[in-house]
Scaffold this active site. Structure first.
Site, PDB file in Angstrom:
ATOM      1  CG  ASN A  78     -24.581  -4.290  29.840  1.00 18.43           C
ATOM      2  OD1 ASN A  78     -23.594  -3.715  30.282  1.00 18.43           O
ATOM      3  ND2 ASN A  78     -25.828  -3.931  30.153  1.00 18.43           N
ATOM      4  CG  ASP A 127     -32.960  -2.808  25.916  1.00 21.88           C
ATOM      5  OD1 ASP A 127     -33.059  -1.674  26.398  1.00 21.88           O
ATOM      6  OD2 ASP A 127     -32.219  -3.076  24.949  1.00 21.88           O
ATOM      7  N   PRO A 132     -38.228  -1.044  32.719  1.00 20.31           N
ATOM      8  CG  PRO A 132     -37.846  -0.076  34.799  1.00 20.31           C
ATOM      9  CD  PRO A 132     -38.001  -1.397  34.129  1.00 20.31           C
ATOM     10  CG  ASP A 133     -37.078   3.682  27.609  1.00 18.32           C
ATOM     11  OD1 ASP A 133     -36.177   4.452  27.990  1.00 18.32           O
ATOM     12  OD2 ASP A 133     -37.280   3.404  26.409  1.00 18.32           O
ATOM     13  CG  LEU A 145     -32.979   8.454  27.631  1.00 19.66           C
ATOM     14  CD1 LEU A 145     -32.369   9.646  28.336  1.00 19.66           C
ATOM     15  CD2 LEU A 145     -32.042   7.925  26.539  1.00 19.66           C
ATOM     16  CE  LYS A 205     -30.939   5.110  23.683  1.00 16.59           C
ATOM     17  NZ  LYS A 205     -29.810   4.326  24.228  1.00 16.59           N
TER      18      LYS A 205
END
Length: 398
Positions: free
Chosen positions: A208, A276, A303-304, A306, A337
């Site tokens: 990104n 993501d 993996p998320d 946060l 979020k």
């Protein structure tokens, strides 16, 4: 900041020991008093005479020096300084510190001290990446030992990668942060920053537009307030700040593991723009054009980080701050979020192309907490970072 401060400098063995001579000079320029200790291995790279001449002090070398030990000199040495600095620290000395060994003057001083300790690792890239060294690094960090570096670059052995000792001015900045009397003194803060690169094949990846500038500014501002900062960064466009522990990663999964290794912390600031998704099965060979048509890429969820840290049942940081880079419905999306992830705060911003924020020098953010949304005016990223760091300090002191 360093005027009249007393630094006990332990110089470990390794080619990077030559940098300790410049480090002594830089510290004395700033008014610090430096008491040097040489390991036997260090004497293979720098001489006691050169170290003593630059420090203007006696060089300590042997544990069993009868003159010094008549008054338990090693105990006095270990406790009379404001900060103990080990530069360079070798893999061997890190192992001794982790295991609690005390079989020479340097390791005995480190065992006997009740003074904060800052270490600057320097070793071959394979030695630094070895699982034993990484276990030792994690344990020392958990024990409260501060790190500066290592940096990435060319090695004396001809290899390239992480393992170079930080430059003297970087170590000076870390010393100033460690001795700072700011509101975050004694607090350990994790900051993630930059993009992640998710490989498609050995030459292509998904990424990104994040430059890492805002996360870097936040880490710098927290360190300036006296925090011990662990800075986990993806391949950013901007260099990492001085005076923080830098952990470089590429992918989201590498960042996830680095975050785990950095815990526990008092606060976590998750400014990284983590991908993501990743390619489920990245090719180990460059993908070629084919008459059969375009390649089909299957994706897997990353993996998320946060969410996982925010919802930890044990060891959760007292304050977890996330970032939300949105292109539309910024307030609504960021508020949702925060609730979905379970973090305490979200720093939201509009990164649509017209704003020029993504990769730019300025930012316009809204701080979303459990008490509501607070819109900040557009300002430089350093100013945003300073304001956020001070809010974090106020909350942790709370």
């Amino acid at each position: 900041m360093l005027a009249s401060r007393r630094i006990l400098l332990i110089i470990g063995g390794g080619i990077a020991a030559y940098k300790s001579l410049d480090l002594i000079r830089r510290l004395r320029e700033r008014g610090a008093a430096v008491t040097p200790v040489l390991t036997r291995a260090a004497e293979e790279f720098v001489t006691p005479l050169s170290v003593s001449a630059l420090a203007g002090e006696k060089v300590y070398r042997e544990l069993f020096d009868l003159t010094d030990e008549a008054e338990m000199g090693h105990i006095q040495l270990s406790r009379s300084a404001d900060l103990v600095v080990v530069a360079p620290v070798t893999a061997d000395l890190m192992g001794k510190m982790t295991a609690g060994l005390a079989n020479d003057l340097a390791s005995t001083l480190l065992m006997a001290t009740d003074t904060p300790v800052l270490i600057a690792p320097a070793m071959n890239v394979r030695m630094w990446q070895h699982p034993a060294t990484q276990r030792n690094r994690a344990q020392l960090a958990a024990d409260g030992i501060r790190f500066v570096g290592p940096n990435e670059g060319d090695m004396a052995c001809g290899e390239f990668g992480p393992g170079r000792m930080s430059e003297p001015l970087e170590i000076v900045a870390a010393i100033e942060a460690a001795l700072g009397d700011g509101p975050l003194k004694g607090k350990r803060v994790l900051v993630t920053s930059g993009p992640t690169h998710e490989p498609i094949d050995p030459v292509r990846y998904i990424a990104n537009r994040s430059s890492g500038a805002q996360g870097t500014a936040v880490a710098r501002a927290l360190a300036a307030l006296g925090a011990e900062v662990v800075f986990v960064t993806g391949p950013a466009d901007v260099p990492p700040p001085e005076g923080v522990e830098v952990v470089r990663v590429q992918s989201a999964r590498e960042m996830d593991a680095a975050v785990d290794a950095a815990l526990p912390v008092d606060a976590g600031v998750f400014a990284a723009a983590v991908a993501d998704w990743r390619v489920a099965s990245a090719s180990d060979r460059k993908l070629k054009k084919s008459r059969d048509g375009l390649p089909v890429l299957e994706f897997a969820e990353n993996p998320d980080i946060l969410k996982r840290v925010s919802q930890m049942e044990q060891g959760r940081p007292a304050l977890v701050v996330g970032f939300a880079a949105e292109t539309n419905d910024v307030l609504e999306n960021a508020t949702a979020k925060r609730l979905r992830k379970g973090c305490d705060w979200i720093v939201a911003n509009d990164v649509s192309p017209a704003t020029g924020i993504m990769g730019g020098r300025e930012n316009a953010v809204t701080l979303i907490t459990g008490e509501g949304a607070e819109e900040w005016p557009r300002m430089g990223k350093d100013a945003v970072a300073d304001r956020l760091a001070r809010r974090i300090a106020e909350t942790l002191a709370g």
